[in-house]
Every structure is written in C-alpha cells, then in structure tokens.
Design a protein around this motif. Structure first.
Motif, mmCIF file in Angstrom:
data_model
loop_
_atom_site.group_PDB
_atom_site.id
_atom_site.type_symbol
_atom_site.label_atom_id
_atom_site.label_comp_id
_atom_site.label_asym_id
_atom_site.label_seq_id
_atom_site.Cartn_x
_atom_site.Cartn_y
_atom_site.Cartn_z
ATOM 1 N N GLN A 212 -2.901 -8.224 13.467
ATOM 2 C CA GLN A 212 -3.446 -6.908 13.739
ATOM 3 C C GLN A 212 -2.336 -5.911 14.079
ATOM 4 O O GLN A 212 -2.352 -4.758 13.640
ATOM 5 C CB GLN A 212 -4.439 -6.982 14.895
ATOM 6 N N GLU A 213 -1.364 -6.374 14.845
ATOM 7 C CA GLU A 213 -0.239 -5.504 15.206
ATOM 8 C C GLU A 213 0.600 -5.156 13.971
ATOM 9 O O GLU A 213 1.066 -4.018 13.830
ATOM 10 C CB GLU A 213 0.634 -6.182 16.263
ATOM 11 N N ASP A 214 0.784 -6.135 13.078
ATOM 12 C CA ASP A 214 1.538 -5.873 11.847
ATOM 13 C C ASP A 214 0.855 -4.807 10.999
ATOM 14 O O ASP A 214 1.513 -3.946 10.404
ATOM 15 C CB ASP A 214 1.679 -7.145 11.018
ATOM 16 N N LEU A 215 -0.480 -4.862 10.937
ATOM 17 C CA LEU A 215 -1.236 -3.910 10.126
ATOM 18 C C LEU A 215 -0.990 -2.471 10.571
ATOM 19 O O LEU A 215 -1.029 -1.549 9.751
ATOM 20 C CB LEU A 215 -2.734 -4.213 10.213
ATOM 21 N N GLY A 216 -0.738 -2.299 11.845
ATOM 22 C CA GLY A 216 -0.482 -0.963 12.363
ATOM 23 C C GLY A 216 0.755 -0.314 11.767
ATOM 24 O O GLY A 216 0.909 0.914 11.818
ATOM 25 N N HIS A 217 1.642 -1.130 11.188
ATOM 26 C CA HIS A 217 2.872 -0.612 10.574
ATOM 27 C C HIS A 217 2.671 -0.263 9.104
ATOM 28 O O HIS A 217 3.553 0.364 8.497
ATOM 29 C CB HIS A 217 3.993 -1.644 10.711
ATOM 30 N N ALA A 218 1.543 -0.683 8.520
ATOM 31 C CA ALA A 218 1.285 -0.455 7.094
ATOM 32 C C ALA A 218 0.582 0.891 6.919
ATOM 33 O O ALA A 218 -0.622 0.965 6.629
ATOM 34 C CB ALA A 218 0.451 -1.591 6.518
ATOM 35 N N LYS A 219 1.320 1.954 7.080
ATOM 36 C CA LYS A 219 0.756 3.304 7.127
ATOM 37 C C LYS A 219 0.190 3.779 5.792
ATOM 38 O O LYS A 219 -0.659 4.670 5.757
ATOM 39 C CB LYS A 219 1.818 4.294 7.601
ATOM 40 N N ALA A 220 0.674 3.208 4.675
ATOM 41 C CA ALA A 220 0.231 3.668 3.349
ATOM 42 C C ALA A 220 -0.788 2.730 2.708
ATOM 43 O O ALA A 220 -1.199 2.940 1.559
ATOM 44 C CB ALA A 220 1.442 3.812 2.422
ATOM 45 N N LEU A 221 -1.233 1.714 3.444
ATOM 46 C CA LEU A 221 -2.064 0.657 2.859
ATOM 47 C C LEU A 221 -3.387 1.188 2.309
ATOM 48 O O LEU A 221 -4.095 1.934 2.976
ATOM 49 C CB LEU A 221 -2.340 -0.415 3.920
ATOM 50 N N ARG A 222 -3.684 0.737 1.085
ATOM 51 C CA ARG A 222 -4.960 1.075 0.454
ATOM 52 C C ARG A 222 -5.860 -0.155 0.302
ATOM 53 O O ARG A 222 -7.051 -0.092 0.587
ATOM 54 C CB ARG A 222 -4.725 1.703 -0.923
ATOM 55 N N VAL A 223 -5.266 -1.262 -0.162
ATOM 56 C CA VAL A 223 -6.035 -2.492 -0.358
ATOM 57 C C VAL A 223 -5.198 -3.675 0.099
ATOM 58 O O VAL A 223 -4.006 -3.762 -0.216
ATOM 59 C CB VAL A 223 -6.431 -2.693 -1.834
ATOM 60 N N ALA A 224 -5.828 -4.585 0.841
ATOM 61 C CA ALA A 224 -5.198 -5.852 1.224
ATOM 62 C C ALA A 224 -6.096 -6.986 0.757
ATOM 63 O O ALA A 224 -7.307 -6.962 1.000
ATOM 64 C CB ALA A 224 -5.002 -5.918 2.738
ATOM 65 N N ALA A 225 -5.518 -7.967 0.080
ATOM 66 C CA ALA A 225 -6.284 -9.099 -0.444
ATOM 67 C C ALA A 225 -5.686 -10.400 0.062
ATOM 68 O O ALA A 225 -4.468 -10.544 0.155
ATOM 69 C CB ALA A 225 -6.289 -9.077 -1.971
#
Length: 304
Positions: A212-225
């Motif tokens: 969850q903490e890592d996701l906070g760094h993915a500022k441009a994320l559109r899709v994660a699979a």
C-alpha cells in the motif's frame, strides 16, 4: 474406421502439467500422450515420428503441444518442430510453457481493455513496469506490451543485473525493445513505479511485490494487474476478482485487475486455441501472438 485425435505433449521438465493434459482432453483430443525430459535436440526426430506414422489424412487429427517452464526454450522448440515437418505431413503445433503464453496474453489483453474503458487509450506510448519480469509470464507480457507500442521495463527482485540480462535476452529473441530495472528493495521498487502508467505483477505466488505504501509513489498509475492468486495479493488493494475496480490509496482513476479475472480469460484462451487445433481444417502454429489475438477477442466479447 475414423482415426483418433492424438496430441503429443513434449516438455523439457520431469513431467507434463496435469492442467495442460486436462485442457487437451476437454478440447476434444482422445489420446493425450506426454513425453518428459525432451531437449531441443530431440524435437526433430519426435516430430517426424509423429507425422510420418499417420499419413496425410491422419495428420489432420494429430497435434503437438510444447510445455516446460522456459518461455524462450519453448519458442525454440516450437520453431524446431515447425522446421522438421515436410509437406503434406503437417500437423498443428502449440506452445504454452507453464501457461506463460496464455497467461501473459490474457493479462495484457485485460489491461488493454481497461485502458480503453477507463482512460480512452491503448498501450502505445505508455510506460509499463513488469514486476517479476525475469520469469516466463513477465518476459512474455513484456514482449506483448512492447509489440503494442509500450515502453517496457522488466524488474527483478534479484537486482538490476538479472533484470537487464532477462530484458536483453528476451528482447533479442523476439525482436523488441526491453529494459531492465532493479526491484531489489523497497526504494528501488518505488523508484521504478514512480512514473509507470501500467504495472504488471508477475512474481511468484504468495509474494507481495507492491505494498500500500509503494502504491502511494505510483503517481501516474492507470492500471495495475496481478496474476498472483495466493494470499497475500501481489499488489495491495487488488483483489483476485477485481476487474476494473478502483485501487484504494492509488492515484486517482487507477484500477486493478486480479488473478481470477485474468485467469478466466487465460482459461478460455487456452481452451479455444486447443479446440482450434483439434477441429481446424488446416494445420496451425500457435504461440503467444496467436494467444494474444484470441485473448483480445475474448476481452472484446466480455466488454460488449
């Protein structure tokens, strides 16, 4: 008397996958014969034993399936089998090592579908990071994304050297551009996903590669699979049944695709390819490109 439908299944491993044997039987093959510890050098003789024993009419009811766990070796074995046949003794061929070809095809097709649905775009020009990118599914997913126009980086928890070696070896084999990136620690992972549009989690079962903490760094994320169906989820907040659900704590608009949603498309893809082999009037050669085309077709059906 009609000749039976026979599928000869070659694997360099110690045994053929029961999953693939079941799939072949369900697709209509009446005799499914596994061969273990088959090396590349054995393919020519095995293929010619397969084709010359049945005659021109019998080959229409004969197929060869290549398994194993090595995505690149399977491609080489498929090519060797193709080169070993002599007209009119031509049988259908399919490769799907550890389900990597159909799983990667389903994963990238599902991502494409969500990009179109949620963001009105395709993979062309987007940045894709493949976590667990040195494995068979990760490599082929990377190739498919690159062929679709994405800028692809393969990440490995074993560091940049392993990742770059996998990227260059795979890129050279399949004629695409891939780059390696380190996933050896949390800082490296967070750096790698910082400007990623798409994240593909292809790591081993039961390994969480993105917290969850890592996701906070993915500022441009559109899709994660994520293809991991074993708890904990490979990407925090992406449930196994998710198919376009928003990801809690991720960038606004980011959606997730879980393992069972991908697995459903993977199953249908493999089944339909095997049915096509079994029932087709003409011999076919089925690799990950054909799997991707079939997976796109299936995703298109589900999207209406």
């Amino acid at each position: 008397m009609e000749r039976p439908y026979i599928l000869h299944m070659f694997t360099p491993g110690k045994q053929m996958s029961p999953f693939d044997i079941n799939m072949a039987a369900d697709a209509g093959y009446q005799l499914v014969v596994p061969y273990a510890e088959v090396g590349l050098d054995a393919i020519r003789n095995l293929t010619q034993d397969t084709i010359f024993s049945r005659g021109p009419k019998g080959v229409a009811r004969t197929g060869i399936f290549i398994g194993g766990r090595d995505a690149l070796l399977a491609a080489d074995m498929l090519q060797r089998a193709k080169e070993s046949m002599v007209k009119p003794f031509i049988v259908s061929l399919m490769a799907d090592p550890s389900g990597a070809y159909t799983t990667a095809a389903a994963m990238v097709a599902c991502v494409e579908g969500q990009l179109l649905r949620q963001h009105g775009c395709k993979l062309d020009g987007l940045r894709v990071v493949v976590l667990g990118g040195s494995g068979p599914v990760g490599r082929i997913a990377g190739v498919l994304a690159a062929q679709a126009g994405a800028q692809v980086q393969l990440s490995s928890r074993n560091g940049i050297d392993v990742a770059e070696e996998a990227a260059q070896e795979t890129a050279q084999r399949f004629g695409v551009t891939l780059h390696g990136i380190s996933g050896g620690d949390r800082a490296a992972i967070r750096t790698s996903v910082a400007d990623a549009d798409v994240v593909l989690a292809c790591a081993a079962a039961g390994v969480q590669v993105l917290s969850q903490e890592d996701l906070g760094h993915a500022k441009a994320l559109r899709v994660a699979a994520d293809v991991n169906a074993v708890p904990p989820e490979g990407i925090a907040g992406v449930g196994v049944m998710d198919d376009g659900q928003p990801i809690a704590g991720a960038a606004p608009g980011a959606v997730g695709i879980g393992a069972l949603a991908i697995g459903n498309v993977k199953y249908q893809t493999q089944h339909r390819l095997l049915v096509d082999m079994c029932q087709g009037e003409k011999a076919s050669v089925l690799s990950f490109a054909e799997a991707f085309a079939k997976a796109r077709e299936i995703v298109g059906e589900t999207r209406g």
